[in-house]
Design an enzyme around this catalytic site. Structure first.
Site, PDB file in Angstrom:
ATOM      1  N   LYS A  22      45.061  44.877  37.679  1.00 33.40           N
ATOM      2  CA  LYS A  22      44.608  44.070  38.823  1.00 33.40           C
ATOM      3  C   LYS A  22      43.262  43.405  38.527  1.00 33.40           C
ATOM      4  O   LYS A  22      43.089  42.206  38.752  1.00 33.40           O
ATOM      5  CB  LYS A  22      44.463  44.986  40.049  1.00 33.40           C
ATOM      6  N   ASN A  23      42.311  44.197  38.017  1.00 36.34           N
ATOM      7  CA  ASN A  23      40.954  43.665  37.879  1.00 36.34           C
ATOM      8  C   ASN A  23      40.794  42.720  36.690  1.00 36.34           C
ATOM      9  O   ASN A  23      39.736  42.121  36.512  1.00 36.34           O
ATOM     10  CB  ASN A  23      39.932  44.804  37.821  1.00 36.34           C
ATOM     11  N   CYS A 116      31.037  46.978  52.137  1.00 30.72           N
ATOM     12  CA  CYS A 116      32.414  47.459  52.158  1.00 30.72           C
ATOM     13  C   CYS A 116      32.402  48.974  52.159  1.00 30.72           C
ATOM     14  O   CYS A 116      31.343  49.585  52.101  1.00 30.72           O
ATOM     15  CB  CYS A 116      33.227  46.856  51.027  1.00 30.72           C
ATOM     16  N   ARG A 121      27.286  46.543  47.842  1.00 30.81           N
ATOM     17  CA  ARG A 121      27.878  45.626  46.863  1.00 30.81           C
ATOM     18  C   ARG A 121      27.364  44.192  46.994  1.00 30.81           C
ATOM     19  O   ARG A 121      28.112  43.273  47.308  1.00 30.81           O
ATOM     20  CB  ARG A 121      29.408  45.660  46.949  1.00 30.81           C
ATOM     21  N   ASP A 304      36.228  54.013  39.259  1.00 26.46           N
ATOM     22  CA  ASP A 304      37.556  53.834  39.858  1.00 26.46           C
ATOM     23  C   ASP A 304      38.480  55.024  39.602  1.00 26.46           C
ATOM     24  O   ASP A 304      39.611  55.041  40.091  1.00 26.46           O
ATOM     25  CB  ASP A 304      38.213  52.541  39.342  1.00 26.46           C
ATOM     26  N   ARG A 396      46.902  47.445  47.857  1.00 26.58           N
ATOM     27  CA  ARG A 396      46.039  46.427  47.238  1.00 26.58           C
ATOM     28  C   ARG A 396      46.018  46.580  45.729  1.00 26.58           C
ATOM     29  O   ARG A 396      45.806  45.597  45.021  1.00 26.58           O
ATOM     30  CB  ARG A 396      44.597  46.580  47.757  1.00 26.58           C
TER      31      ARG A 396
HETATM   32  N1  EPU Z   1      25.503  44.937  42.162  1.00 26.11           N
HETATM   33  C1  EPU Z   1      24.353  44.416  42.674  1.00 26.11           C
HETATM   34  N2  EPU Z   1      24.212  43.059  42.707  1.00 26.11           N
HETATM   35  C2  EPU Z   1      25.166  42.216  42.250  1.00 26.11           C
HETATM   36  C3  EPU Z   1      26.340  42.758  41.718  1.00 26.11           C
HETATM   37  C4  EPU Z   1      26.487  44.127  41.677  1.00 26.11           C
HETATM   38  O1  EPU Z   1      23.474  45.151  43.111  1.00 26.11           O
HETATM   39  O2  EPU Z   1      24.980  41.000  42.317  1.00 26.11           O
HETATM   40  C5  EPU Z   1      25.682  46.397  42.097  1.00 26.11           C
HETATM   41  C6  EPU Z   1      26.822  46.905  42.972  1.00 26.11           C
HETATM   42  O3  EPU Z   1      26.408  47.083  44.314  1.00 26.11           O
HETATM   43  C7  EPU Z   1      27.195  48.190  42.292  1.00 26.11           C
HETATM   44  C8  EPU Z   1      26.948  47.871  40.817  1.00 26.11           C
HETATM   45  O4  EPU Z   1      26.106  46.733  40.795  1.00 26.11           O
HETATM   46  O5  EPU Z   1      26.341  49.207  42.698  1.00 26.11           O
HETATM   47  C9  EPU Z   1      28.171  47.571  39.983  1.00 26.11           C
HETATM   48  O6  EPU Z   1      29.024  46.704  40.706  1.00 26.11           O
HETATM   49  P1  EPU Z   1      29.926  45.592  40.016  1.00 26.11           P
HETATM   50  O7  EPU Z   1      29.386  44.254  40.362  1.00 26.11           O
HETATM   51  O8  EPU Z   1      30.129  45.912  38.578  1.00 26.11           O
HETATM   52  O9  EPU Z   1      31.304  45.797  40.800  1.00 26.11           O
HETATM   53  P2  EPU Z   1      32.315  44.651  41.160  1.00 26.11           P
HETATM   54  O10 EPU Z   1      32.303  43.629  40.109  1.00 26.11           O
HETATM   55  O11 EPU Z   1      32.113  44.242  42.571  1.00 26.11           O
HETATM   56  C10 EPU Z   1      34.369  45.660  39.893  1.00 26.11           C
HETATM   57  C11 EPU Z   1      35.761  46.085  40.244  1.00 26.11           C
HETATM   58  C12 EPU Z   1      35.690  47.374  41.058  1.00 26.11           C
HETATM   59  C13 EPU Z   1      34.995  48.441  40.212  1.00 26.11           C
HETATM   60  C14 EPU Z   1      33.598  47.943  39.785  1.00 26.11           C
HETATM   61  C15 EPU Z   1      32.871  48.887  38.851  1.00 26.11           C
HETATM   62  C16 EPU Z   1      36.948  43.993  40.348  1.00 26.11           C
HETATM   63  C17 EPU Z   1      37.653  42.981  41.160  1.00 26.11           C
HETATM   64  N3  EPU Z   1      36.405  45.033  41.002  1.00 26.11           N
HETATM   65  O12 EPU Z   1      33.694  45.455  41.122  1.00 26.11           O
HETATM   66  O13 EPU Z   1      37.034  47.767  41.300  1.00 26.11           O
HETATM   67  O14 EPU Z   1      34.844  49.623  40.949  1.00 26.11           O
HETATM   68  O15 EPU Z   1      33.734  46.674  39.114  1.00 26.11           O
HETATM   69  O16 EPU Z   1      33.616  49.129  37.714  1.00 26.11           O
HETATM   70  O17 EPU Z   1      36.891  43.885  39.134  1.00 26.11           O
HETATM   71  C18 EPU Z   1      38.756  48.892  42.439  1.00 26.11           C
HETATM   72  O18 EPU Z   1      39.577  48.339  41.680  1.00 26.11           O
HETATM   73  O19 EPU Z   1      39.064  49.863  43.199  1.00 26.11           O
HETATM   74  C19 EPU Z   1      37.367  48.450  42.454  1.00 26.11           C
HETATM   75  C20 EPU Z   1      36.543  48.695  43.465  1.00 26.11           C
END
Ligand code: EPU
Length: 416
Positions: A22-23, A116, A121, A304, A396
């Site tokens: 998915k990701n 969320c 996030r 995850d 999802r």
């Molecule tokens: N963060 C910030 N600022 C930003 C971006 C991130 O503070 O601008 C923080 C987040 O709050 C978090 C950390 O950085 O504490 C890491 O978050 P990241 O941005 O890596 O997460 P994401 O890109 O929103 C993706 C996956 C998630 C997975 C995380 C971590 C997708 C669509 N989603 O989320 O997947 O948990 O990386 O590996 O790729 C899931 O599939 O269940 C899921 C939540």
């Protein structure tokens, strides 16, 4: 609202095939915005999030069709730059259209995702990177309004290695003027898969999979014809299911190279995991041992998989400490596992899990995708019937989970 009922206590046995990730599929679908033509993406999982991304791309003027596990995206006629609130609020990954829209259209209007279930996030790092590339960004009425004449290469350092942030920036940078360097980039296999998809379109990207990614902008990109990598989290979830039910499952079509941290930890917990050419065989043992884990960015133990691992540790001998370092509120499954008899205490980012002899079936509520998966796993091992409410969270991210579990012997059904 649909629920899933499980009569637990069966040792799972047999083979299961792993779907596409998915990701990886979500950003690669967004990458189609960067080309004009017919994009084909295969091995796409059939999931609610994929449909949501398809609906969002349709809103932009892209023709989206899904045929089994292949999707077709015709991107000639993009005529909108807006990702509306009603779609972004159901799926945060909608923010992945921001980078490619800016690159192709020079403007984007994307609803700001709220908090969320698993944490605040923020997307401040995505916006910081795009600003460094010359984008003019304001926040207005809950929307990110971004515009730029032409993005230009920049040097961007992320304080935290963000997965979708790295992906958004890569997609912005592939058509920019000059070179972009992303430092402290996320190294997840899904980031690498997006980079490979972009390279197949003609992009010039080096270093994906390390924490420094260099992208030289090119003038244009051709459409995609790309096959998505297997879902390492779905595969890990089935490994945990084999462990908790003391079963034996062959997990076909997964890429074990993406799963080292999970395989090592499950092995230490007492699962016998054998690598085969076409997948992994996981065999549970009568006595599982408690093991500590700390979630970390890849190649560390994935957040995850934290909830599923906690379900497993609930039935292991001894005490394990589970530390969640990525998201600040990703323990919502704890209260539900406790309703099933688990002995778990949470203090800040650390959970102490004291293994119990058995879990008891109970009505429980899913709060997010991976929390749902942990409740399903717990239900498979519990005595009696577990009914998991709000399974839309599960839909999802897991393709046909009950259809994959039934042939393994699980007594699982969907109820209205
Ligand atoms: N963060 C910030 N600022 C930003 C971006 C991130 O503070 O601008 C923080 C987040 O709050 C978090 C950390 O950085 O504490 C890491 O978050 P990241 O941005 O890596 O997460 P994401 O890109 O929103 C993706 C996956 C998630 C997975 C995380 C971590 C997708 C669509 N989603 O989320 O997947 O948990 O990386 O590996 O790729 C899931 O599939 O269940 C899921 C939540």
């Amino acid at each position: 609202m649909e629920k899933i009922a499980i009569d637990g206590g069966v040792s799972l046995k047999g083979e299961v095939s792993i779907s596409g990730a998915k990701n990886a599929a979500l950003p690669i679908m967004a990458a189609s915005i960067l080309s004009s033509g017919e994009n084909i993406i295969s091995n796409t999982p059939l999931l609610r999030d994929i449909t949501t991304m398809g609906n969002l791309l349709t809103r932009l003027g892209i023709n989206f069709q899904a045929e089994d596990n292949r999707i077709f995206l015709r991107t000639h006629g993009i005529n909108s730059i807006e990702a509306p609130y009603e779609l972004v609020k159901t799926m945060r990954a909608s923010v992945l259209v921001l980078g490619p829209l800016l690159a192709r259209m020079g403007k984007a209007r994307v609803s700001l995702p709220g908090g969320c279930a698993i944490g605040a996030r923020g997307i401040n790092l995505h916006l910081m990177g795009l600003k460094k590339m010359g984008a003019d960004i304001i926040l207005s009425e809950g929307y990110i309004e971004a515009k730029v004449k032409k993005l230009r290469g920049a040097s961007v350092y992320f304080d935290i290695p963000t997965v979708t942030g790295t992906e958004n920036l890569m997609m912005a940078a592939v058509l920019a003027d000059g070179e972009t360097v992303i430092e402290n980039a996320a190294c997840e296999p899904e980031v690498v898969d997006l980079a490979n998809a972009l390279i197949s379109m003609g992009a010039d990207i080096q270093g994906a999979g390390t924490n420094i990614i260099k992208i030289k902008g090119v003038n244009n990109l051709r459409p995609l014809d790309y096959h998505i990598i297997p879902d390492r989290i779905e595969a890990g979830t089935f490994l945990a299911a084999a462990g908790i039910t003391r079963g034996k499952i062959k997990i076909k079509g997964c890429n074990s190279e993406h799963m080292d941290a999970v395989i090592i930890k499950l092995g230490k917990a007492g699962l016998k995991i054998t690598k085969e050419k076409d997948g992994l065989i996981a065999e549970g043992s009568e006595r599982l041992t408690s093991i500590d884990v700390k979630t970390m960015p890849y190649p560390g133990f994935p957040t995850d998989m934290q909830a599923q691992f906690m379900a497993l540790m609930s039935l292991s001998e001894g005490t394990s400490f589970i530390t969640e370092n990525i998201f600040e509120n990703r323990f919502m499954h704890v209260a539900e596992l406790r309703r099933m008899g688990a002995d778990i205490k949470v203090e800040g980012a650390a959970a102490t899990v004291r293994g119990v002899k058995s879990l008891k079936g109970a009505p429980v509520m899913a709060t997010d995708l991976r929390a749902s998966a942990s409740l399903i796993i717990a239900g498979l091992a519990a005595e009696g019937t577990t009914v998991v409410d709000r399974v839309y969270h599960l839909d999802r991210g897991y393709e046909k989970i009950e259809e994959k579990l039934k042939p393994l012997g699980a007594r699982i059904r969907r109820i209205k």
